[in-house]
Scaffold this active site. Structure first.
Site, PDB file in Angstrom:
ATOM      1  N   ARG A  43     -42.216  13.066  82.577  1.00  0.00           N
ATOM      2  CA  ARG A  43     -43.159  11.948  82.466  1.00  0.00           C
ATOM      3  C   ARG A  43     -44.569  12.455  82.769  1.00  0.00           C
ATOM      4  O   ARG A  43     -44.798  13.093  83.797  1.00  0.00           O
ATOM      5  CB  ARG A  43     -42.748  10.852  83.463  1.00  0.00           C
ATOM      6  CG  ARG A  43     -43.676   9.666  83.497  1.00  0.00           C
ATOM      7  CD  ARG A  43     -43.024   8.475  84.166  1.00  0.00           C
ATOM      8  NE  ARG A  43     -41.923   7.952  83.361  1.00  0.00           N
ATOM      9  CZ  ARG A  43     -41.340   6.761  83.542  1.00  0.00           C
ATOM     10  NH1 ARG A  43     -41.734   5.995  84.533  1.00  0.00           N
ATOM     11  NH2 ARG A  43     -40.368   6.354  82.759  1.00  0.00           N
ATOM     12  N   LYS A  79     -35.447  14.764  86.882  1.00  0.00           N
ATOM     13  CA  LYS A  79     -36.650  14.211  86.268  1.00  0.00           C
ATOM     14  C   LYS A  79     -37.831  15.101  86.643  1.00  0.00           C
ATOM     15  O   LYS A  79     -37.880  15.645  87.737  1.00  0.00           O
ATOM     16  CB  LYS A  79     -36.902  12.797  86.822  1.00  0.00           C
ATOM     17  CG  LYS A  79     -37.798  11.938  85.957  1.00  0.00           C
ATOM     18  CD  LYS A  79     -37.031  11.331  84.814  1.00  0.00           C
ATOM     19  CE  LYS A  79     -37.926  10.577  83.869  1.00  0.00           C
ATOM     20  NZ  LYS A  79     -37.179  10.028  82.729  1.00  0.00           N
ATOM     21  N   ARG A 211     -47.947  -4.642  64.155  1.00  0.00           N
ATOM     22  CA  ARG A 211     -46.660  -3.955  64.110  1.00  0.00           C
ATOM     23  C   ARG A 211     -45.518  -4.972  63.943  1.00  0.00           C
ATOM     24  O   ARG A 211     -44.604  -4.796  63.144  1.00  0.00           O
ATOM     25  CB  ARG A 211     -46.493  -3.189  65.422  1.00  0.00           C
ATOM     26  CG  ARG A 211     -45.678  -1.967  65.322  1.00  0.00           C
ATOM     27  CD  ARG A 211     -45.755  -1.156  66.593  1.00  0.00           C
ATOM     28  NE  ARG A 211     -46.814  -0.167  66.573  1.00  0.00           N
ATOM     29  CZ  ARG A 211     -47.092   0.649  67.574  1.00  0.00           C
ATOM     30  NH1 ARG A 211     -46.401   0.581  68.688  1.00  0.00           N
ATOM     31  NH2 ARG A 211     -48.050   1.530  67.476  1.00  0.00           N
ATOM     32  N   ALA A 262     -33.640  -1.846  75.528  1.00  0.00           N
ATOM     33  CA  ALA A 262     -33.794  -0.405  75.759  1.00  0.00           C
ATOM     34  C   ALA A 262     -34.704  -0.034  76.914  1.00  0.00           C
ATOM     35  O   ALA A 262     -34.627   1.082  77.417  1.00  0.00           O
ATOM     36  CB  ALA A 262     -34.343   0.248  74.488  1.00  0.00           C
ATOM     37  N   ALA A 263     -35.598  -0.910  77.312  1.00  0.00           N
ATOM     38  CA  ALA A 263     -36.628  -0.522  78.280  1.00  0.00           C
ATOM     39  C   ALA A 263     -35.994   0.016  79.565  1.00  0.00           C
ATOM     40  O   ALA A 263     -34.966  -0.490  80.018  1.00  0.00           O
ATOM     41  CB  ALA A 263     -37.536  -1.696  78.592  1.00  0.00           C
TER      42      ALA A 263
END
Ligand code: NAD
Length: 351
Positions: A43, A79, A211, A262-263
């Site tokens: 990230r 991560k 979008r 999905a978040a």
């Protein structure tokens, strides 16, 4: 000071490197390698403090352990976070240099951590990382990678929605079911096509309204403004934009029977898992339903799956969710708790 933050963390190993040329702090957190190397994305984000970035790495690495276990993959949880003072422009020499150094940092863990793309990073960055380490997934197809995992994520979420519909609405048949998709980007856009094909009535919302408008025209859907979209009456709410959407403020306003999207990190706090259950809404735990991305990466890049195996494993997300829903009901616990219990048991069994 980072040591203090890590003191309450149950993970195995972490590392920090200050990247002098960019002023960024690089963090790697390996939560568990019981089932395999700790795998999770890098990230890239501007945080208020480096400690905030480190806390994110610790927390997200734990979620990755549960995600990999629930997806039955031979990986543990890890991560990386690049806590930058500013996000370097894609394609710039500064960005390339930063990711080369990040690749060296990842390589120093000797394969205990495997990276991939995450927020603000993409396949092109993974190509650069791969110049310094073999422990990277999600490169561009031109460089031997499997490309955008959003494809697999969307299919997995579709199967998850069908499983949740079967549980909460009495049938997995989505014909005529109203589904609100919040965020129609890489995952939400593809999901919209799958749901349309299954006969669902789509409601689309995106902070970039054009979008949603273009997709709505294509799929004969309707749109609602992004602000306040969560309160739209629908059968199924599918958050596919940002985290933290299920909170003390929002849960009381929801007008759906299922939340399945999905978040990442949809629950703003663990207590929101209780709140959403008390509100009578079936919640599909995010790291279970959105595991199609890691399934795509691992399946195509390290496990050598063919298309039939990939399709079966993505469909398996629906099976896993059904088990979680049954376990939650049988034990009178939330679906979030049931998912975590199941993942922890799998890790313990693999130890
Ligand atoms: P994306 O950036 O391609 O798409 C996100 C979309 O949401 C964009 O169209 C954006 O304009 C919109 N958006 C942002 N904030 C919004 C808001 N408040 N209201 C409405 N729309 C909003 O991202 P993505 O790859 O599709 O991922 C979506 C979510 O799924 C993220 O939370 C991501 O972490 C998670 N996720 C993605 C994958 C994957 O494979 N891409 C895997 C697992 C989890």
């Amino acid at each position: 000071m980072f040591q203090d933050l890590a003191s309450g963390w149950e993970g195995e190993r972490w590392g920090h490197r200050f990247d002098e040329p960019s002023g960024a702090h690089l963090f790697v957190a390996i939560h568990s390698t019981v089932l395999g190397p700790g795998m999770g994305g890098t990230r890239l984000k501007v945080y208020d403090t480096p400690e905030d970035g480190f806390a994110d790495a610790l927390r997200l690495s734990e979620a990755m352990s549960y995600k990999q276990a629930a997806a039955h993959l031979p990986y543990g949880g890890g991560k990386a976070v690049i806590a930058a003072s500013q996000i370097p422009e894609p394609g710039s020499p500064e960005r390339r240099e930063l990711f080369l150094r990040h690749g060296e940092f990842i390589d120093s863990f000797g394969g205990a951590y495997v990276t991939a793309a995450d927020m603000n990073t993409g396949p092109e960055d993974m190509d650069v990382v791969a110049e310094r380490t073999a422990h990277v997934l999600g490169r561009t197809p031109a460089n031997g990678g499997s490309g955008d995992p959003g494809h697999g994520t969307a299919i997995g979420v579709f199967h998850g929605i069908r499983a949740a519909a079967a549980r909460a609405l009495g049938s997995e048949d989505l014909t005529g079911r109203s589904v609100l998709i919040q965020g129609v980007g890489s995952v939400g856009g593809r999901l919209a096509h799958h749901l349309h094909g299954a006969g669902a009535e789509l409601i689309l919302a995106d902070i970039e309204p054009a979008r949603a408008d273009v997709l709505a025209y294509e799929l004969d859907a309707r749109t609602v403004p992004a602000a306040g979209a969560l309160a739209t009456t629908c059968d199924i709410l599918s958050p596919c934009a940002t985290g933290g959407v299920l909170s003390a403020e929002t849960i009381g306003t929801l007008a759906c029977r299922v939340v399945a999207g999905a978040a990442n990190n949809q629950l703003a706090s663990p207590a929101d898992g209780d709140r959403i259950t008390q509100a009578g809404i079936l919640y599909a735990p995010d790291y279970v339903i959105n595991a199609g991305g890691v399934i795509h990466l691992a399946g195509y890049e390290t496990l050598g799956w063919d298309e039939a195996t990939m399709a079966a494993r993505l469909a398996g997300i629906g099976v896993t969710l059904t088990q979680i829903f049954e376990r939650a009901e049988a034990q009178g616990i939330t679906t979030a708790r049931a998912a975590e219990d199941m993942a922890r048991a799998m890790i313990a069994a693999g130890a």
